[in-house]
Design an enzyme around this catalytic site. Structure first.
Site, short mmCIF file in Angstrom:
data_model
loop_
_atom_site.label_atom_id
_atom_site.label_comp_id
_atom_site.label_asym_id
_atom_site.label_seq_id
_atom_site.Cartn_x
_atom_site.Cartn_y
_atom_site.Cartn_z
N ASN A 116 -53.53 -0.95 44.78
CA ASN A 116 -52.76 0.09 45.47
C ASN A 116 -51.73 -0.60 46.35
OD1 ASN A 116 -51.83 2.10 47.28
ND2 ASN A 116 -53.65 3.32 46.83
N GLU B 275 1.23 12.74 4.34
CA GLU B 275 1.17 12.40 5.76
C GLU B 275 2.04 13.36 6.56
OE1 GLU B 275 -0.84 9.90 7.44
OE2 GLU B 275 -1.65 10.64 5.57
N ARG C 18 -4.61 3.83 23.31
CA ARG C 18 -4.82 5.02 24.14
C ARG C 18 -6.12 4.97 24.94
NH1 ARG C 18 -3.98 9.55 19.82
NH2 ARG C 18 -4.26 7.76 18.45
C1 UD1 Z 1 -4.90 8.48 8.95
C2 UD1 Z 1 -4.52 9.08 7.60
C3 UD1 Z 1 -4.27 10.59 7.79
C4 UD1 Z 1 -5.53 11.22 8.34
C5 UD1 Z 1 -5.95 10.55 9.64
C6 UD1 Z 1 -7.30 11.06 10.08
C7 UD1 Z 1 -3.29 7.34 6.39
C8 UD1 Z 1 -1.98 6.86 5.98
N1 UD1 Z 1 -3.32 8.46 7.12
O1 UD1 Z 1 -3.79 8.61 9.79
O2 UD1 Z 1 -3.99 11.19 6.54
O3 UD1 Z 1 -5.32 12.60 8.57
O4 UD1 Z 1 -6.07 9.12 9.45
O5 UD1 Z 1 -7.63 10.53 11.32
O6 UD1 Z 1 -4.31 6.76 6.03
N2 UD1 Z 1 -6.37 0.85 10.65
C9 UD1 Z 1 -6.49 -0.48 10.31
N3 UD1 Z 1 -5.36 -1.16 10.00
C10 UD1 Z 1 -4.13 -0.59 9.97
C11 UD1 Z 1 -4.03 0.76 10.32
C12 UD1 Z 1 -5.16 1.48 10.65
O7 UD1 Z 1 -7.58 -1.03 10.32
O8 UD1 Z 1 -3.17 -1.29 9.66
C13 UD1 Z 1 -7.58 1.59 11.01
C14 UD1 Z 1 -7.56 2.07 12.45
O9 UD1 Z 1 -8.27 1.17 13.28
C15 UD1 Z 1 -8.28 3.41 12.38
C16 UD1 Z 1 -8.01 3.90 10.96
O10 UD1 Z 1 -7.62 2.78 10.23
O11 UD1 Z 1 -9.68 3.26 12.53
C17 UD1 Z 1 -6.96 5.00 10.89
O12 UD1 Z 1 -5.73 4.52 11.33
P1 UD1 Z 1 -4.68 5.41 12.09
O13 UD1 Z 1 -3.48 4.60 12.36
O14 UD1 Z 1 -5.33 6.06 13.27
O15 UD1 Z 1 -4.35 6.50 10.98
P2 UD1 Z 1 -3.60 7.86 11.21
O16 UD1 Z 1 -2.16 7.61 11.35
O17 UD1 Z 1 -4.29 8.62 12.26
CA CA Z 2 -6.03 8.18 13.97
#
Ligand code: UD1
Ligand code: CA
Length: 445
Positions: free
Chosen positions: A360, A155, A16
């Protein structure tokens, strides 16, 4: 006394942002957002910091050094991300903080509260940072009782209407008991709506094992997650507000705080006065009693006590200004030392140069430092006087106390106390202007 390890999740594309750059590398206050987080984490003196990155994230690896890198081969969820770091955590048996690289504003106080809560009871497997956002949107929901005991994180994709009505949300930040982390994380499955390994499942897993989980509450402001450029700007605003506040508390006057933009490493002395619309790039250091007048841009610059800068000055990397120097309007300085009390008051470019003390430099003076291939040095001696509109063709040296006549192009060294002047002789034709005007009148009539 058990130690702390931190795992920062940073894998995943960050689509995004619509960027060629990885999300966590986008800058806030002049440095990558992940560096803000790592600085906060370092205040906890962790024994180990592990950043979970995707295989192609070379730039991230460089930016986070000396943190260890754990590679998550494919982004299969937060549970899988933490599993990728388990190898790095072997031997660490204290508490493990789980943080998100794109949630950079979390504070030391909040992390400390989480650690403190985790350590209250050895049976506490995990402490989750909850918050109550204005709009709970698609955050995971915390299922908890009055005492703060947590039975599950659900979730959004898995939640029924009743669970969606819960206002208490999961920020994602956790403090996990190092003794149990491997067992808990290895027990996570991916039988869910997204087919991902949810880290959030460890809460139910822990409860089933007879362990407990808890939550502490954080402030929505510090849990701002950066997923797009609008949120990036919001995060920038938040850190700038903090830094402006801090500057004022330390004795700096900001006439219009909202228009002054600092870098993470800006150093300001006491009684510095900053007028409106001033931007600080990285590496600026300002001593006491300096005034930065309106509309200046500074980076890589050191400014000595009592100096006056601007309005409309541009100080570029390597500008080194001593005490009581004056740099006035529409002056650009780059890689140049301007010694005590020297003045460059108007419309000049001073690059690759030394300006001796009390010299200067007149309006419109240019150091011609570049021939299209290489850069050359200009040396202006102590107390020298450079007349207006002088071009100093480097390499060139103007001796101490020398005077340069206005409008000169100086390409040979000028001795100390000499006059250097390069100008065609001026001629005068008496009455010429009057004759010209009367001639013009005849023709038009
Ligand atoms: C996650 C939480 C959710 C919470 C939200 C808050 C889980 C399953 N859910 O959801 O409960 O409310 O964050 O923002 O944990 N990342 C990795 N590897 C992966 C997936 C993600 O490194 O395979 C990292 C991403 O870069 C990011 C963070 O983990 O920094 C969160 O991942 P994201 O996919 O945004 O989680 P959400 O679905 O938003
Ligand atoms: Ca997120």
């Amino acid at each position: 006394m058990s130690s702390i390890a931190a795992v920062v999740l940073a894998a995943g594309a960050g689509t995004r942002m619509k960027s060629a750059k990885f999300k966590v590398m986008h800058e806030i206050g002049g440095r990558p957002m992940i560096s803000h987080l790592l600085e906060t984490v370092s205040q906890l003196s962790p024994e180990k910091v592990v950043v979970v990155a995707s295989p192609n994230m070379q730039s991230v690896q460089e930016a986070v050094a000396p943190a260890e890198i754990a590679i998550q081969e494919t982004a299969e969820g937060t549970g899988n991300a933490v599993a990728s770091a388990l190898g790095n955590l072997e031997g660490a048996n204290g508490d493990v903080l789980i943080l998100y690289g794109d949630t950079p504003l979390i504070t030391y106080d909040t992390l400390s509260r989480m650690i403190e809560r985790r350590r209250k009871d050895t049976k506490t497997a995990a402490v989750v940072l909850g918050f109550e956002p204005e709009d709970p949107a698609e955050y995971g929901r915390l299922v908890a009782d009055e005492e703060g005991r947590l039975s599950a994180i659900v979730e959004f994709a898995e939640a029924d209407e009743k669970t969606k009505a819960i206002g208490l949300c999961n920020s994602g930040v956790m403090a996990i008991n190092g003794e149990y982390i491997a067992d808990l994380v290895n027990a996570i499955g991916n039988d869910n709506a997204k087919g991902e390994y949810y880290l959030t499942d460890i809460v139910e897993i822990a409860n089933k094992k007879g362990l407990t989980c808890a939550y502490v509450k954080g402030d929505e402001k510090e849990l701002l997650g950066v997923n797009n450029r609008v949120q990036l700007a919001e995060a920038e605003q938040a850190v700038q507000e903090l830094w402006r506040q801090r500057a004022m508390e330390q004795g700096v006057t900001l006439i219009d705080p909202a228009t002054v933009w600092f870098s993470h490493d800006t150093v300001l002395g006491r009684d510095v006065i900053i007028e409106p619309n001033v931007f600080f790039g990285p590496k600026v250091e300002i001593a006491d009693n300096v005034r930065i007048k309106a509309n200046c841009h500074l980076e890589g610059t050191r400014i000595g006590e009592g100096a006056q800068i601007g309005p409309f000055a541009r100080l570029r990397p390597g500008a080194d200004l001593a005490e009581n120097v004056k740099v006035g309007n529409f002056v650009e300085v780059k890689k140049a030392s301007i010694e005590a009390g020297a003045k460059v008051s108007h419309l000049s470019y001073i690059g690759d140069a030394r300006v001796g003390s009390k010299a200067n430099v007149g309006a419109g003076t240019i150091t011609c430092n570049y021939d299209g291939y290489d850069k050359f040095h200009t040396d202006i001696g102590e107390g020298a006087f450079i007349g207006s509109n002088t071009a100093l063709v480097a390499p060139v040296k103007v001796g101490d106390g020398a005077i340069i006549g206005a409008g000169s192009t100086i390409s040979k060294d000028v001795a100390a106390d000499a006059l250097g002047i390069e100008r065609a002789d001026e001629t005068q034709k008496p009455g010429w202007a009057a004759r010209f005007r009367s001639l013009k009148k005849k023709i038009t009539k």
